[in-house]
Design a protein around this motif. Structure first.
Motif, PDB file in Angstrom:
ATOM      1  N   ALA A 143       0.828  -1.210   0.000  1.00  0.00           N
ATOM      2  CA  ALA A 143       0.000   0.000   0.000  1.00  0.00           C
ATOM      3  C   ALA A 143       0.859   1.255   0.000  1.00  0.00           C
ATOM      4  O   ALA A 143       0.521   2.261  -0.643  1.00  0.00           O
ATOM      5  CB  ALA A 143      -0.929  -0.005   1.206  1.00  0.00           C
ATOM      6  N   THR A 144       1.986   1.216   0.713  1.00  0.00           N
ATOM      7  CA  THR A 144       2.898   2.364   0.746  1.00  0.00           C
ATOM      8  C   THR A 144       3.522   2.604  -0.622  1.00  0.00           C
ATOM      9  O   THR A 144       3.578   3.742  -1.100  1.00  0.00           O
ATOM     10  CB  THR A 144       4.004   2.132   1.794  1.00  0.00           C
ATOM     11  N   ILE A 145       3.990   1.541  -1.258  1.00  0.00           N
ATOM     12  CA  ILE A 145       4.585   1.665  -2.587  1.00  0.00           C
ATOM     13  C   ILE A 145       3.552   2.203  -3.575  1.00  0.00           C
ATOM     14  O   ILE A 145       3.840   3.105  -4.380  1.00  0.00           O
ATOM     15  CB  ILE A 145       5.134   0.308  -3.078  1.00  0.00           C
ATOM     16  N   ASP A 146       2.329   1.666  -3.519  1.00  0.00           N
ATOM     17  CA  ASP A 146       1.276   2.107  -4.431  1.00  0.00           C
ATOM     18  C   ASP A 146       0.959   3.582  -4.235  1.00  0.00           C
ATOM     19  O   ASP A 146       0.825   4.338  -5.209  1.00  0.00           O
ATOM     20  CB  ASP A 146       0.005   1.277  -4.225  1.00  0.00           C
ATOM     21  N   ARG A 147       0.822   4.009  -2.979  1.00  0.00           N
ATOM     22  CA  ARG A 147       0.488   5.412  -2.721  1.00  0.00           C
ATOM     23  C   ARG A 147       1.619   6.331  -3.155  1.00  0.00           C
ATOM     24  O   ARG A 147       1.375   7.397  -3.716  1.00  0.00           O
ATOM     25  CB  ARG A 147       0.164   5.634  -1.245  1.00  0.00           C
ATOM     26  N   ARG A 148       2.846   5.920  -2.908  1.00  0.00           N
ATOM     27  CA  ARG A 148       3.980   6.743  -3.340  1.00  0.00           C
ATOM     28  C   ARG A 148       3.963   6.932  -4.856  1.00  0.00           C
ATOM     29  O   ARG A 148       4.171   8.043  -5.350  1.00  0.00           O
ATOM     30  CB  ARG A 148       5.301   6.106  -2.910  1.00  0.00           C
ATOM     31  N   ASN A 149       3.707   5.851  -5.598  1.00  0.00           N
ATOM     32  CA  ASN A 149       3.680   5.940  -7.059  1.00  0.00           C
ATOM     33  C   ASN A 149       2.555   6.845  -7.546  1.00  0.00           C
ATOM     34  O   ASN A 149       2.738   7.646  -8.470  1.00  0.00           O
ATOM     35  CB  ASN A 149       3.535   4.544  -7.660  1.00  0.00           C
ATOM     36  N   VAL A 150       1.383   6.719  -6.929  1.00  0.00           N
ATOM     37  CA  VAL A 150       0.245   7.563  -7.312  1.00  0.00           C
ATOM     38  C   VAL A 150       0.573   9.030  -7.066  1.00  0.00           C
ATOM     39  O   VAL A 150       0.351   9.887  -7.940  1.00  0.00           O
ATOM     40  CB  VAL A 150      -1.025   7.150  -6.527  1.00  0.00           C
ATOM     41  N   LEU A 151       1.096   9.334  -5.895  1.00  0.00           N
ATOM     42  CA  LEU A 151       1.413  10.727  -5.560  1.00  0.00           C
ATOM     43  C   LEU A 151       2.513  11.281  -6.466  1.00  0.00           C
ATOM     44  O   LEU A 151       2.456  12.436  -6.890  1.00  0.00           O
ATOM     45  CB  LEU A 151       1.832  10.840  -4.095  1.00  0.00           C
ATOM     46  N   HIS A 152       3.516  10.459  -6.763  1.00  0.00           N
ATOM     47  CA  HIS A 152       4.608  10.934  -7.606  1.00  0.00           C
ATOM     48  C   HIS A 152       4.108  11.241  -9.013  1.00  0.00           C
ATOM     49  O   HIS A 152       4.518  12.250  -9.618  1.00  0.00           O
ATOM     50  CB  HIS A 152       5.729   9.894  -7.660  1.00  0.00           C
ATOM     51  N   ASN A 153       3.216  10.408  -9.530  1.00  0.00           N
ATOM     52  CA  ASN A 153       2.647  10.675 -10.852  1.00  0.00           C
ATOM     53  C   ASN A 153       1.787  11.934 -10.841  1.00  0.00           C
ATOM     54  O   ASN A 153       1.794  12.712 -11.801  1.00  0.00           O
ATOM     55  CB  ASN A 153       1.827   9.467 -11.315  1.00  0.00           C
ATOM     56  N   GLU A 154       1.034  12.134  -9.765  1.00  0.00           N
ATOM     57  CA  GLU A 154       0.247  13.364  -9.631  1.00  0.00           C
ATOM     58  C   GLU A 154       1.152  14.583  -9.659  1.00  0.00           C
ATOM     59  O   GLU A 154       0.887  15.557 -10.381  1.00  0.00           O
ATOM     60  CB  GLU A 154      -0.532  13.350  -8.311  1.00  0.00           C
ATOM     61  N   TYR A 175       8.648  23.818  -6.955  1.00  0.00           N
ATOM     62  CA  TYR A 175       7.516  22.899  -6.826  1.00  0.00           C
ATOM     63  C   TYR A 175       8.100  21.491  -6.833  1.00  0.00           C
ATOM     64  O   TYR A 175       8.043  20.760  -7.817  1.00  0.00           O
ATOM     65  CB  TYR A 175       6.526  23.099  -7.983  1.00  0.00           C
ATOM     66  N   THR A 176       8.676  21.092  -5.714  1.00  0.00           N
ATOM     67  CA  THR A 176       9.448  19.854  -5.656  1.00  0.00           C
ATOM     68  C   THR A 176       8.587  18.674  -5.218  1.00  0.00           C
ATOM     69  O   THR A 176       7.520  18.833  -4.617  1.00  0.00           O
ATOM     70  CB  THR A 176      10.617  19.997  -4.678  1.00  0.00           C
ATOM     71  N   TRP A 177       9.096  17.478  -5.505  1.00  0.00           N
ATOM     72  CA  TRP A 177       8.433  16.256  -5.068  1.00  0.00           C
ATOM     73  C   TRP A 177       8.316  16.232  -3.548  1.00  0.00           C
ATOM     74  O   TRP A 177       7.284  15.850  -2.986  1.00  0.00           O
ATOM     75  CB  TRP A 177       9.190  15.038  -5.577  1.00  0.00           C
ATOM     76  N   GLU A 178       9.362  16.639  -2.848  1.00  0.00           N
ATOM     77  CA  GLU A 178       9.340  16.623  -1.388  1.00  0.00           C
ATOM     78  C   GLU A 178       8.237  17.533  -0.851  1.00  0.00           C
ATOM     79  O   GLU A 178       7.550  17.188   0.120  1.00  0.00           O
ATOM     80  CB  GLU A 178      10.706  17.060  -0.835  1.00  0.00           C
ATOM     81  N   ARG A 179       8.036  18.679  -1.488  1.00  0.00           N
ATOM     82  CA  ARG A 179       6.993  19.592  -1.031  1.00  0.00           C
ATOM     83  C   ARG A 179       5.601  19.035  -1.344  1.00  0.00           C
ATOM     84  O   ARG A 179       4.676  19.173  -0.540  1.00  0.00           O
ATOM     85  CB  ARG A 179       7.189  20.970  -1.660  1.00  0.00           C
ATOM     86  N   TYR A 180       5.448  18.435  -2.501  1.00  0.00           N
ATOM     87  CA  TYR A 180       4.145  17.839  -2.834  1.00  0.00           C
ATOM     88  C   TYR A 180       3.821  16.710  -1.865  1.00  0.00           C
ATOM     89  O   TYR A 180       2.688  16.591  -1.387  1.00  0.00           O
ATOM     90  CB  TYR A 180       4.143  17.317  -4.273  1.00  0.00           C
ATOM     91  N   LEU A 181       4.815  15.884  -1.533  1.00  0.00           N
ATOM     92  CA  LEU A 181       4.609  14.795  -0.583  1.00  0.00           C
ATOM     93  C   LEU A 181       4.215  15.333   0.785  1.00  0.00           C
ATOM     94  O   LEU A 181       3.329  14.784   1.458  1.00  0.00           O
ATOM     95  CB  LEU A 181       5.872  13.945  -0.470  1.00  0.00           C
ATOM     96  N   THR A 182       4.856  16.419   1.207  1.00  0.00           N
ATOM     97  CA  THR A 182       4.513  17.041   2.491  1.00  0.00           C
ATOM     98  C   THR A 182       3.062  17.515   2.480  1.00  0.00           C
ATOM     99  O   THR A 182       2.305  17.258   3.423  1.00  0.00           O
ATOM    100  CB  THR A 182       5.445  18.229   2.787  1.00  0.00           C
TER     101      THR A 182
END
Length: 327
Positions: A143-154, A175-182
């Motif tokens: 579930a963690t891997i799946d959510r990470r992939n979904v968020l990264h694609n978004e 507009y970095t990946w780290e900021r979007y993840l946060t």
């Protein structure tokens, strides 16, 4: 700490100036996950702790308006989800960094500054690879891997649009990946259902419901089984604006007494530890609502989207929900 005190006071001033309410005896105190709310004096049962006016709720409509205004464009890709809109709205505040020219439409900086710093976030999406490996073999790992992939694609799709819309590289750097993840973690760990904003408000998610952010109301941590209410009421007359939607506020009422020095707590609802860990970054020892996910061989089933997936069952304590496994 003077810096902490200044950040909290800045948030409270902004919150109250925009029609919000915090009980006088509800005080912010720093902890490992950012802040907790503590009773400065004994708080009796059935007390309203905080009220957030509709005008401060971070919705997809507010986010859309702000993004269009900042980008000076008339269009956002229609396929963007509510999460992409809200996360981009949050990230745009940071994209301007310390600039004194923060656009007026980016109105939630005092709120964002009291939220946990990235290094304080504890969901598996913030684990090191070594830490995440400890979950291998469990449903939570996949579930963690799946959510990470979904968020990264978004994030990638949002970045492509922002870069194209502005004909520049400023968002490539800010507009970095780290900021979007946060921002996405704030949304998963602090969100309330948008159904609360309907005239017939409900805490139950339904078709068309999506997560929204309620500044102030989301400051209280979780306690399982704690009796609380989320209530929509008119604001006092002095806080009314010309828009009838802005005349309403969402209040958190705690129905149990809290002694002086005790933490004032919300109730996020009955959730298994897997959901608490993935979305919030904590678990409850002996959680009565805990479940395990069983995936049993025997051929895939076809989902509504015509994609093949293995049949899974979520079974709770005392074999709650196990009946389907035997059929």
């Amino acid at each position: 700490d003077a810096a902490i005190s200044k950040t909290v006071e800045s948030f409270k001033s902004w919150f109250v100036a925009n029609g919000g309410f915090f009980h006088n005896d509800a005080q912010f105190r720093p902890d490992a996950s950012g802040y907790k709310i503590v009773a400065d004096k004994e708080v009796p049962a059935d007390t309203t702790i905080v009220t957030c006016p509709f005008g401060l709720v971070v919705t997809k409509e507010l986010a859309t308006h702000a993004i269009l205004s900042v980008l000076k464009t008339n269009e956002i890709p229609p396929e963007w989800t509510e999460r992409q809109l809200i996360c981009t709205y949050v990230c745009l505040h940071w994209a301007f960094e310390a600039s004194p020219d923060l656009p007026e439409s980016l109105a939630h900086l005092p709120y964002l500054e009291i939220l946990p710093k990235p290094e304080q976030l504890r969901t598996p999406l913030h684990f090191s690879e070594k830490e995440l490996e400890l979950f291998r073999g469990s449903h939570l790992y996949g579930a963690t891997i799946d959510r990470r992939n979904v968020l990264h694609n978004e994030w990638r799709r949002c970045l492509e649009h922002l870069t194209t819309a502005t004909n520049g590289d400023v968002y490539q750097r800010r507009y970095t990946w780290e900021r979007y993840l946060t921002a996405a973690t704030y949304l998963s760990s602090r969100a309330f259902p948008s159904t609360l904003l309907l005239e017939s408000s409900s805490v139950v998610t339904s078709k068309g419901s999506y997560p929204v952010l309620l500044p102030g109301v989301d400051s209280l941590n979780h306690a399982r089984g704690r009796p609380v209410s989320w209530v929509v009421d008119p604001l006092p007359p002095t806080d009314l604006s010309g828009d009838s939607r802005q005349q309403l506020g969402i209040s958190l009422i705690i129905h149990s007494r809290t002694q002086s020095g005790g933490e004032l707590l919300n109730n996020y609802g009955a959730k298994p530890n897997s959901e608490l860990i993935l979305g919030y970054g904590f678990s409850l020892k002996g959680n009565p609502d805990d479940t395990i996910v069983l995936s049993i061989g025997g051929g895939p089933v076809t989902s509504a989207s015509n994609q093949e997936e293995k049949k899974r069952w979520e079974v709770g304590r005392s074999a709650r929900g196990v009946e389907g496994v035997w059929h």
